[in-house]
Design an enzyme around this catalytic site. Structure first.
Site, short mmCIF file in Angstrom:
data_model
loop_
_atom_site.label_atom_id
_atom_site.label_comp_id
_atom_site.label_asym_id
_atom_site.label_seq_id
_atom_site.Cartn_x
_atom_site.Cartn_y
_atom_site.Cartn_z
N TYR A 26 43.00 -36.84 -24.66
CA TYR A 26 42.54 -37.54 -25.90
C TYR A 26 43.82 -38.29 -26.37
CZ TYR A 26 38.39 -34.99 -25.40
OH TYR A 26 37.39 -34.31 -24.76
N ASP A 90 17.29 -40.19 -31.61
CA ASP A 90 16.17 -40.64 -32.30
C ASP A 90 16.65 -41.11 -33.73
OD1 ASP A 90 14.43 -39.52 -30.32
OD2 ASP A 90 13.81 -37.81 -31.32
N HIS A 103 33.86 -43.72 -26.46
CA HIS A 103 34.57 -42.29 -25.63
C HIS A 103 35.91 -42.75 -25.56
CE1 HIS A 103 30.77 -40.35 -25.87
NE2 HIS A 103 30.03 -41.28 -25.47
#
Length: 148
Positions: A26, A90, A103
Site C-alpha cells: 500500500y 445497495d 483501490h
C-alpha cells in the site's frame, strides 16, 4: 458550497492504517495524505470534499445515505468490503449518485478473492493499482462525468 460542488470521500476498513500497514503493498502515504490529495485535486476543479474513514460497514452506509442530501458524487475505497458487501453496493446504487471505486493496490495481481468486486459493474469510474495517485485520477474522471 452547494451540493453540486461537493464530493464525499469514503475510505473503508483498515485504511486508517495506511502508511504502516503492509507498505510493500500500500505504500507509505497515510490516510491524511490521501485526504489532502483528494481535497487539492477536487479544489482545483471547484469542488470541496467531505471525508470519512470507518472500519464499520453501517457507518459507511449511513454516510452514503447522507451524501445524497449534499454531494454531487462519491469517491470510495471500500477496502475489504469490496469483496463481501452487497449492502454497500445497495446503498451506493440506492442513492443514485455517481461514484468512483478506488483501490491503491492492483487487486488483480493479488489473492483470487480480491479480484471480485460487488461494485465494479455499477461504478461510474474505477481506478485500480495506481497507489494513492489513483484517487486523484478518480476525482478527475468523476468530475468530468458529472459535467461541472
Amino acid at each position: 458550497m452547494t451540493a453540486s460542488h461537493r464530493l464525499m470521500l469514503l475510505n473503508g476498513p483498515n485504511l486508517n492504517l495506511l502508511g504502516t500497514r503492509e507498505p510493500e503493498v500500500y505504500g507509505t502515504a497515510t490516510l491524511a495524505d490521501v485526504e489532502q490529495l483528494v481535497a487539492e485535486v477536487a479544489g482545483g476543479l471547484g469542488y470541496e470534499v467531505r471525508a470519512l474513514q470507518s472500519n464499520h460497514e453501517g457507518i459507511l452506509i449511513d454516510a452514503i445515505h447522507a451524501a445524497r442530501e449534499d454531494c454531487a458524487a462519491i469517491l470510495i475505497n471500500p477496502g475489504g468490503l469490496t469483496h463481501t458487501s452487497v449492502a454497500l453496493r445497495d446503498a451506493l446504487t440506492g442513492v443514485s449518485l455517481p461514484f468512483a471505486e478506488v483501490h491503491i493496490s492492483d487487486v488483480y495481481a493479488r489473492e483470487s478473492f480480491r479480484q471480485f468486486s460487488y461494485l465494479e459493474n455499477v461504478a461510474a469510474v474505477r481506478v485500480v493499482g495506481k497507489g494513492i495517485d489513483g484517487y486523484a485520477e478518480a476525482v478527475r474522471e468523476l468530475v468530468a462525468q458529472i459535467g461541472e
